[in-house]
Design an enzyme around this catalytic site. Structure first.
Site, PDB file in Angstrom:
ATOM      1  CE  LYS A 110       8.277  43.118 -28.685  1.00  0.00           C
ATOM      2  NZ  LYS A 110       7.324  42.288 -29.344  1.00  0.00           N
ATOM      3  CE  LYS A 192       2.905  48.809 -27.806  1.00  0.00           C
ATOM      4  NZ  LYS A 192       2.041  47.863 -28.439  1.00  0.00           N
ATOM      5  CE  LYS A 195      -0.758  40.401 -26.772  1.00  0.00           C
ATOM      6  NZ  LYS A 195      -1.487  41.110 -27.768  1.00  0.00           N
TER       7      LYS A 195
HETATM    8  P1  ATP Z   1       3.232  43.675 -26.836  1.00  0.00           P
HETATM    9  O1  ATP Z   1       3.073  43.047 -25.508  1.00  0.00           O
HETATM   10  O2  ATP Z   1       4.232  43.032 -27.718  1.00  0.00           O
HETATM   11  O3  ATP Z   1       3.350  45.182 -26.742  1.00  0.00           O
HETATM   12  P2  ATP Z   1       0.690  44.319 -27.739  1.00  0.00           P
HETATM   13  O4  ATP Z   1      -0.121  44.331 -26.517  1.00  0.00           O
HETATM   14  O5  ATP Z   1       1.189  45.607 -28.280  1.00  0.00           O
HETATM   15  O6  ATP Z   1       1.881  43.352 -27.534  1.00  0.00           O
HETATM   16  P3  ATP Z   1       0.284  43.261 -30.340  1.00  0.00           P
HETATM   17  O7  ATP Z   1      -0.035  41.852 -30.607  1.00  0.00           O
HETATM   18  O8  ATP Z   1       1.675  43.712 -30.603  1.00  0.00           O
HETATM   19  O9  ATP Z   1      -0.128  43.606 -28.852  1.00  0.00           O
HETATM   20  O10 ATP Z   1      -0.674  44.228 -31.148  1.00  0.00           O
HETATM   21  C1  ATP Z   1      -1.878  43.857 -31.754  1.00  0.00           C
HETATM   22  C2  ATP Z   1      -2.577  45.045 -32.369  1.00  0.00           C
HETATM   23  O11 ATP Z   1      -3.046  45.931 -31.348  1.00  0.00           O
HETATM   24  C3  ATP Z   1      -1.708  45.917 -33.277  1.00  0.00           C
HETATM   25  O12 ATP Z   1      -2.472  46.357 -34.364  1.00  0.00           O
HETATM   26  C4  ATP Z   1      -1.306  47.050 -32.420  1.00  0.00           C
HETATM   27  O13 ATP Z   1      -1.027  48.217 -33.169  1.00  0.00           O
HETATM   28  C5  ATP Z   1      -2.540  47.242 -31.556  1.00  0.00           C
HETATM   29  N1  ATP Z   1      -2.182  47.790 -30.258  1.00  0.00           N
HETATM   30  C6  ATP Z   1      -1.403  47.207 -29.324  1.00  0.00           C
HETATM   31  N2  ATP Z   1      -1.266  47.977 -28.252  1.00  0.00           N
HETATM   32  C7  ATP Z   1      -1.995  49.091 -28.494  1.00  0.00           C
HETATM   33  C8  ATP Z   1      -2.252  50.291 -27.758  1.00  0.00           C
HETATM   34  N3  ATP Z   1      -1.754  50.473 -26.556  1.00  0.00           N
HETATM   35  N4  ATP Z   1      -3.035  51.238 -28.320  1.00  0.00           N
HETATM   36  C9  ATP Z   1      -3.556  51.046 -29.546  1.00  0.00           C
HETATM   37  N5  ATP Z   1      -3.358  49.945 -30.302  1.00  0.00           N
HETATM   38  C10 ATP Z   1      -2.585  48.984 -29.803  1.00  0.00           C
END
Ligand code: ATP
Ligand code: LTN
Length: 325
Positions: A110, A192, A195
């Protein structure tokens, strides 16, 4: 077992969130004492729209319910409504060496993204997360692979606090899904699914069938022809196979066998069709819940009351041990 987990209310939940985290929550809710939080205070560490935020929080609650969490069985609440989270976070700040925060992968990613304009909140983020977990004597934290390091740090904090002030906190363990701990981006399968990236890179739990099919069709693969699971050499194909296998509840080898001899185009189409079918009930339920805002608010209010009772009692214990007033 006491279970705690949370997701930030930043935009739509995607299938990575679902397969990585929420699917585990659904299985765990029947036989455990579960608390699921909408972590709005984590979300404000990066830019957000204050006019839309309340709506996004309610939307997230509706999404939790639409995905199948049962508010009669689990506590669902909004983090900022229980003040002990920020209170304990400060205390954890005072016992955590800075070096431990600087070495967190998520912080490095980040801060790289925001170049030197990142806030201290991005660095201290794992301490707020540790406070979330520790306030409720959490034993198990179901999350995706990317959060493992934060739970390890939380265990380190427990060890340090308990040896300095006396036994107060329970040491939590992460629970990662066996497969699908990491669903990858459709447009860049080496990253990964997230969002915060472009809409074409993820499938929201509530995308329309047309959107889902369009996105899977456009998923980046490789120049080969064989459908084979090999994340380092065929990240795009492996990602589609993983998504398919998790949604169909079949082993990867089984899916590979079914797809043998088929084209990449066919794999994309069949994966798209399966996603559409599996997500259909969520979409329908969410639409219905969004029109019942009062009910969703009531669920959050009930959750807040229960969470606050537990958090106040834990915070009382912490202060007493620390000689605070
Ligand atoms: P960011 O936009 O910050 O990456 P995010 O989409 O990763 O956000 P978070 O709110 O950080 O979403 O994550 C919520 C949950 O979903 C956490 O338990 C995280 O480990 C899981 N998660 C997020 N992205 C993935 C992914 N690509 N694969 C599997 N699990 C995920
Ligand atoms: N940092 C987590 C969200 C989160 C969380 C938590 C997860 C905040 N507090 C407590 C589990 C337990 C993330 O997924 N980005």
């Amino acid at each position: 077992m006491r279970i705690f987990s949370g997701i930030q209310p930043t935009g739509n939940l995607h299938i990575g969130n679902y397969l990585g985290a929420i699917k585990q929550w659904l299985d765990l809710q029947h036989e455990n004492d579960c608390i699921f939080c909408i972590v709005d205070l984590h979300a404000i560490t990066t830019s957000y729209d204050k006019e839309l935020f309340r709506k996004e929080i309610l939307d997230q609650a509706a999404s939790y319910l639409a995905a199948g969490l049962d508010p009669e069985k689990v506590i669902i609440f909004v983090q900022s409504r229980v003040k002990e989270h920020t209170e304990l976070c400060w205390i954890l700040n005072t016992i955590t060496p800075l070096g431990e925060l600087y070495r967190m992968t998520q912080y490095k990613e980040k801060s790289e993204k925001y170049k030197n304009s990142e806030s201290a909140g991005i660095l201290n983020y794992p301490l707020l997360m540790a406070a979330d977990i520790l306030l409720y004597d959490t034993e198990i934290v179901p999350v995706g692979e990317d959060q493992r390091q934060h739970i390890e740090l939380t265990r380190e904090i427990v060890r340090r606090f308990n040896s300095k002030y006396g036994e107060v906190f329970v040491s939590p363990k992460e629970k990662l899904p066996s497969k699908g701990a990491r669903i990858m981006s459709l447009s860049d399968p080496k990253k990964k699914m997230s969002k915060s990236d472009g809409k074409e890179s993820y499938i929201s739990l509530f995308d329309s069938p047309e959107e889902i099919k369009k996105k899977t069709k456009a998923a980046v693969t490789d120049t080969g022809k064989t459908i084979k699971y090999n994340p380092s050499r065929k990240p795009g194909i492996s990602n589609l196979l993983t998504i398919y296998s998790l949604l169909a509840n079949k082993r990867i080898e089984e899916v590979e066998k079914e797809m043998k001899g088929k084209s990449y185009k066919a794999l994309k189409e069949e994966t798209g069709d399966l996603i559409v079918k599996e997500l259909h009930p969520f979409r329908k339920k969410r639409r219905e819940l969004l029109s019942r805002e009062v009910y969703v608010e009531e669920v959050l209010k009930r959750g807040e009351e229960k969470a606050a009772t537990l958090a106040e009692s834990k915070m009382g214990e912490v202060k007493k041990k620390m000689g605070l007033w």
